[in-house]
Motif scaffolding. Structure first.
Motif, short mmCIF file in Angstrom:
data_model
loop_
_atom_site.label_atom_id
_atom_site.label_comp_id
_atom_site.label_asym_id
_atom_site.label_seq_id
_atom_site.Cartn_x
_atom_site.Cartn_y
_atom_site.Cartn_z
N GLY A 168 0.78 -1.23 0.00
CA GLY A 168 0.00 0.00 0.00
C GLY A 168 0.81 1.28 0.00
O GLY A 168 0.23 2.36 -0.09
N VAL A 169 2.14 1.19 0.10
CA VAL A 169 2.97 2.39 0.19
C VAL A 169 3.87 2.49 -1.03
O VAL A 169 4.65 1.58 -1.33
CB VAL A 169 3.82 2.39 1.47
CG1 VAL A 169 4.72 3.64 1.50
CG2 VAL A 169 2.94 2.37 2.71
N ILE A 170 3.76 3.60 -1.75
CA ILE A 170 4.57 3.86 -2.93
C ILE A 170 5.63 4.89 -2.54
O ILE A 170 5.31 6.04 -2.25
CB ILE A 170 3.70 4.39 -4.08
CG1 ILE A 170 2.66 3.32 -4.45
CG2 ILE A 170 4.54 4.77 -5.28
CD1 ILE A 170 1.53 3.84 -5.29
N PRO A 171 6.90 4.48 -2.49
CA PRO A 171 7.95 5.37 -1.95
C PRO A 171 8.48 6.36 -2.97
O PRO A 171 9.67 6.44 -3.25
CB PRO A 171 9.03 4.37 -1.51
CG PRO A 171 8.90 3.25 -2.47
CD PRO A 171 7.42 3.15 -2.81
N TRP A 172 7.58 7.11 -3.55
CA TRP A 172 7.95 8.16 -4.51
C TRP A 172 7.52 9.51 -3.97
O TRP A 172 6.44 9.65 -3.40
CB TRP A 172 7.27 7.93 -5.85
CG TRP A 172 7.91 6.90 -6.72
CD1 TRP A 172 8.57 5.78 -6.32
CD2 TRP A 172 7.94 6.89 -8.15
NE1 TRP A 172 9.00 5.06 -7.41
CE2 TRP A 172 8.63 5.71 -8.55
CE3 TRP A 172 7.44 7.74 -9.13
CZ2 TRP A 172 8.84 5.38 -9.89
CZ3 TRP A 172 7.64 7.41 -10.45
CH2 TRP A 172 8.35 6.25 -10.83
#
Length: 230
Positions: A168-172
């Motif tokens: 669930g986490v997009i590190p952008w």
């Protein structure tokens, strides 16, 4: 460091191969290690080797004459790069940059062709891997043409969820996302704020959390239906 993958849901080449064929490929590879941000190759390079991402990731992109970067994909472990150069002798058309410490396996043109003669499975794997990328690209072009920026941003984020290291986490960062989508930082900020106001995402420091993937998918379907009928 940009850590999130942008594989567009494409199939991984190595996942489609038997253990025997994987071992055969490894036997002819020459592996090189690149540090984060190091250029692996540049557009225009005449290098007819197949590259296999063994660890880390590779950011594929272009730089416009005005110096603006566009991110086309970020491929992780198991993907190949450079099949067109190997098969038809074309020069590299994008820049490839290491994301994090990255190990690349290189296979010479002649050795790859020789292995395909022995193992037709290689060609049978390369075809669906390539076609899955083409399908993803055509879908993205269609969405980009039809959808407003907020909806296209939602499609983009949903496509990155499958390869997210933290579910669930997009590190952008928002700046990374703007470069990948090809929009201004201000426009992307407004689109993300709209998605956050609708309860679909939560904006964090250099990351975007999708609070409910199913709700995001339903919202995208509704947006597509609305703009297809308009």
């Amino acid at each position: 460091m940009m850590a999130g993958l942008l594989e567009h849901g494409s199939l991984k080449f190595l996942d489609l191969l038997s253990d025997d064929v994987k071992a055969a490929l490894e036997s002819v590879e020459r592996r090189l290690t690149f540090e984060d941000g190091q250029m692996i190759y540049s557009a225009g390079d005449d290098d007819q080797r197949l590259m296999i991402v063994r660890s880390g990731a590779v950011k594929m992109g272009r730089i416009s004459p005005e110096g603006l970067e566009t991110i086309l994909a970020v491929f992780g472990e198991g993907h190949f790069i450079g099949l067109m150069s190997v098969m038809v002798g074309r020069k590299r058309e994008q820049n490839a940059v290491a994301v994090g410490k990255t190990v690349i396996g290189y296979i010479q043109h002649s050795e790859f062709n020789a292995l395909m003669d022995v193992y037709p499975e290689i060609a049978r794997a390369a075809l669906p891997a390539t076609l899955s990328r083409l399908k993803a690209t055509l879908n993205m072009v269609d969405d980009l043409r039809r959808l407003p920026l907020a909806a296209y941003t939602a499609v983009f984020l949903h496509g990155m969820l499958e390869s997210a290291e933290v579910p669930g986490v997009i590190p952008w960062s928002q700046s990374d996302l703007a470069v990948a989508i090809g929009a201004s930082r201000v426009s992307i900020g407004k689109a993300l704020k709209q998605l956050e106001a609708d309860g679909l995402i939560t904006l964090k420091y250099r990351a975007i959390e999708v609070t409910d993937a199913t709700a995001l998918a339903d919202w995208i379907d509704a947006a597509r239906a609305e703009h297809l009928s308009s």
